[in-house]
Motif scaffolding. Structure first.
Motif, PDB file in Angstrom:
ATOM      1  N   SER A 130       0.690  -1.311   0.017  1.00  0.00           N
ATOM      2  CA  SER A 130       0.131   0.087   0.017  1.00  0.00           C
ATOM      3  C   SER A 130       0.793   1.261  -0.029  1.00  0.00           C
ATOM      4  O   SER A 130       0.305   2.489   0.007  1.00  0.00           O
ATOM      5  N   LEU A 131       2.063   1.135   0.141  1.00  0.00           N
ATOM      6  CA  LEU A 131       2.946   2.220   0.121  1.00  0.00           C
ATOM      7  C   LEU A 131       3.876   2.254  -1.009  1.00  0.00           C
ATOM      8  O   LEU A 131       4.483   1.239  -1.477  1.00  0.00           O
ATOM      9  N   GLU A 132       4.374   3.440  -1.528  1.00  0.00           N
ATOM     10  CA  GLU A 132       5.293   3.638  -2.721  1.00  0.00           C
ATOM     11  C   GLU A 132       6.717   3.373  -1.930  1.00  0.00           C
ATOM     12  O   GLU A 132       7.091   3.944  -1.016  1.00  0.00           O
ATOM     13  N   GLY A 160      14.816  -3.595   4.102  1.00  0.00           N
ATOM     14  CA  GLY A 160      15.957  -3.004   3.451  1.00  0.00           C
ATOM     15  C   GLY A 160      15.546  -2.182   2.262  1.00  0.00           C
ATOM     16  O   GLY A 160      16.289  -1.304   1.677  1.00  0.00           O
ATOM     17  N   LYS A 161      14.202  -1.681   2.382  1.00  0.00           N
ATOM     18  CA  LYS A 161      13.557  -0.855   1.412  1.00  0.00           C
ATOM     19  C   LYS A 161      13.036   0.346   2.039  1.00  0.00           C
ATOM     20  O   LYS A 161      12.576   0.303   3.069  1.00  0.00           O
ATOM     21  N   MET A 162      13.341   1.609   1.587  1.00  0.00           N
ATOM     22  CA  MET A 162      12.704   2.902   2.014  1.00  0.00           C
ATOM     23  C   MET A 162      11.371   3.079   1.659  1.00  0.00           C
ATOM     24  O   MET A 162      10.869   3.139   0.597  1.00  0.00           O
ATOM     25  N   TYR A 163      10.432   3.295   2.690  1.00  0.00           N
ATOM     26  CA  TYR A 163       9.164   3.765   2.317  1.00  0.00           C
ATOM     27  C   TYR A 163       8.749   4.929   3.126  1.00  0.00           C
ATOM     28  O   TYR A 163       7.711   5.401   3.010  1.00  0.00           O
ATOM     29  N   VAL A 326       5.018   9.388   4.234  1.00  0.00           N
ATOM     30  CA  VAL A 326       4.968   8.147   3.278  1.00  0.00           C
ATOM     31  C   VAL A 326       3.783   8.613   2.341  1.00  0.00           C
ATOM     32  O   VAL A 326       3.119   9.502   2.178  1.00  0.00           O
ATOM     33  N   ILE A 327       4.042   7.803   1.070  1.00  0.00           N
ATOM     34  CA  ILE A 327       3.385   8.101  -0.145  1.00  0.00           C
ATOM     35  C   ILE A 327       2.768   6.981  -0.327  1.00  0.00           C
ATOM     36  O   ILE A 327       2.911   5.861  -0.670  1.00  0.00           O
ATOM     37  N   PRO A 328       1.311   6.940  -0.590  1.00  0.00           N
ATOM     38  CA  PRO A 328       0.398   5.949  -0.613  1.00  0.00           C
ATOM     39  C   PRO A 328       0.877   5.358  -2.328  1.00  0.00           C
ATOM     40  O   PRO A 328       0.977   6.100  -3.019  1.00  0.00           O
ATOM     41  N   LYS A 329       0.339   4.303  -2.369  1.00  0.00           N
ATOM     42  CA  LYS A 329       0.473   3.309  -3.581  1.00  0.00           C
ATOM     43  C   LYS A 329      -0.442   4.113  -4.614  1.00  0.00           C
ATOM     44  O   LYS A 329      -1.642   4.431  -4.324  1.00  0.00           O
ATOM     45  N   GLY A 330       0.187   4.436  -5.920  1.00  0.00           N
ATOM     46  CA  GLY A 330      -0.747   4.736  -6.794  1.00  0.00           C
ATOM     47  C   GLY A 330      -0.848   6.296  -7.009  1.00  0.00           C
ATOM     48  O   GLY A 330      -1.343   7.207  -7.896  1.00  0.00           O
TER      49      GLY A 330
END
Length: 441
Positions: A130-132, A160-163, A326-330
């Motif tokens: 749900s997050l970019e 390991g990924k930045m959200y 955070v940036i929501p998916k989409g």
């Protein structure tokens, strides 16, 4: 203030907020109900949006206290002064409301362009895609990642990924009432540094005839700093292992129960808000809490100090928390580019300095740590120096809230109230931990 409680399912998982994050604010009239229309117009622009083309960014956050007023002021100033033709449309709401609305909004492509909430919420949203991912933030904006404390930046990473981009950070600190210290012959400028000293001071500072306590330990929270200090732990998220049943943890629970039940240094069965009130009323000499206590203590005229959590045989540690953008998916490319610009603005020393000085939160920019005003502000300097002992407690672990709810909080509550022997309490907690961890296999 807020606590880690991930429940099964995304909506339920996100409905609680960490005692550590310190996320709060004042509701405003701006609404994000126009997001669908805004999204359609921005998607039309797409990644080919021209430089300085007007962009309105919908922004949800959960700052429902006085810090929300400050956040809105900073946002309004950004709207007036930025040269990128960006307008931030801020919608502040209680955390429960945001966490009820956000999953559905993401699913229907009506989510805001960016959100600010506690880092303990990240794992459940990432699990549901749900997050970019925003691993490119540092290179895309030119912001120097190395200027920010690694333990702060790491809280916004999952697998390991930045959200997320950090907005504020905190650990728990030891607050002490200098006047109460002085009244019993303790040096008001010298707080306890070890668990043994904490116990010794707490006994000396407790006076039932005055309804005065040396230490306040509210129920409904975890005390990981004590377990860690003696070399113990709760679990290993990476290996999905139960670490509760250890000699180190038994030693800590025995120490804690002796302090609370036998020596009676804390009032029994008080909530976090009750503990806050007792601290601000000058009725407790020591309390472990976050930076959100600072403004209230100043308003009440309490002569207080702040120090890092006390150490044990293994050192000193403190549960870390904070909030991230955070940036929501989409979210479309034009909006994402605009969000990056606002997040870059937030990470400037001027804004981080204003936020720390007005709200009492620690500094985590290396260049700002050297600022003369910060160095001369004893409170901000003290809490900023204490950030170095911050340690992640199940942040990014999908089972986190269930572990807290069904294992850790009951374990500590039974310990400080004397509901059973430390051995029995630890065995029951370990069995409950095994049951939870088995569900993920």
């Amino acid at each position: 203030m807020i606590g880690k409680r991930f429940l099964s399912g995304l909506t339920a998982a996100a409905m609680s907020i960490s005692l550590l994050t310190g996320c709060g604010g004042t509701p405003v009239s701006n609404s994000a109900d126009s997001k669908a229309e805004s999204t359609q117009s921005q998607q039309a622009a797409g990644s080919s949006a021209k430089e300085n083309e007007p962009v309105t960014l919908e922004f949800w956050n959960v700052f429902t206290g006085s810090d929300g007023d400050i956040l809105r002021e900073i946002g309004d100033n950004y709207n007036k002064t930025n040269k990128d033709n960006i307008t931030i449309n801020m919608d502040i709401m209680p955390n429960d409301t945001l966490q009820q609305k956000l999953p559905a909004a993401i699913a229907t492509n009506t989510a805001p362009d960016f959100v600010l909430f506690g880092v303990e919420n990240l794992a459940s949203y990432v699990k549901n895609d749900s997050l970019e991912e925003i691993d490119d933030f540092w290179t895309a904006t030119g912001v120097n990642k190395d200027n920010y404390l690694k333990n702060v930046v790491d809280l916004s990473h999952i697998n390991g990924k930045m959200y997320g981009v950090p907005m504020q950070y905190n650990v728990q600190y030891l607050y002490w009432n200098k006047d109460l210290f002085k009244s019993v012959g303790l040096d008001p400028e010298t707080p306890p540094k070890t668990m043994d000293q904490l116990a010794e001071f707490a006994v000396k500072l407790t006076d039932p005839s005055k309804n005065q306590y040396g230490l306040v330990l509210p129920t409904g929270v975890t005390y990981m700093q004590f377990l860690w200090a003696n070399g113990g732990d709760a679990d290993d998220p990476a290996g999905n292992k139960n670490l509760l049943k250890s000699a180190e943890n038994l030693k800590t629970l025995s120490w804690l129960q002796d302090l609370t039940v036998n020596k009676k240094v804390t009032p029994m069965n008080v909530s976090g808000s009750d503990a806050d009130a007792l601290l601000q009323a000058g009725k407790v000499a020591m309390y472990m809490s976050g930076p959100w206590q600072i403004n209230g203590l100043k308003e009440q005229g309490i002569n207080f100090g702040i120090a890092p959590c006390v150490s044990g045989s293994a050192g000193a540690f403190s549960p870390a928390g904070g909030c991230s953008f955070v940036i929501p998916k989409g979210t479309d490319a034009a909006a994402k580019q605009g969000v990056y610009k606002f997040m870059k603005f937030w990470l400037t020393d001027d804004i981080l300095k204003e936020w720390s000085q007005r709200n009492g939160f620690p500094v985590w920019s290396k260049t700002l740590l050297e600022d003369k005003d910060i160095q001369n502000d004893q409170i901000i300097k003290s809490i900023s120096e204490a950030t170095g002992i911050g340690r992640s407690y199940n942040l990014g672990y999908a089972l986190s809230s269930q572990i807290d709810k069904d294992v850790m909080i009951p374990m500590f509550e039974k310990t400080i109230t004397g509901a059973a022997t430390p051995e029995k309490i630890l065995n029951e907690a370990s069995d409950a931990m095994d049951k939870i961890l088995s569900t993920s296999k």
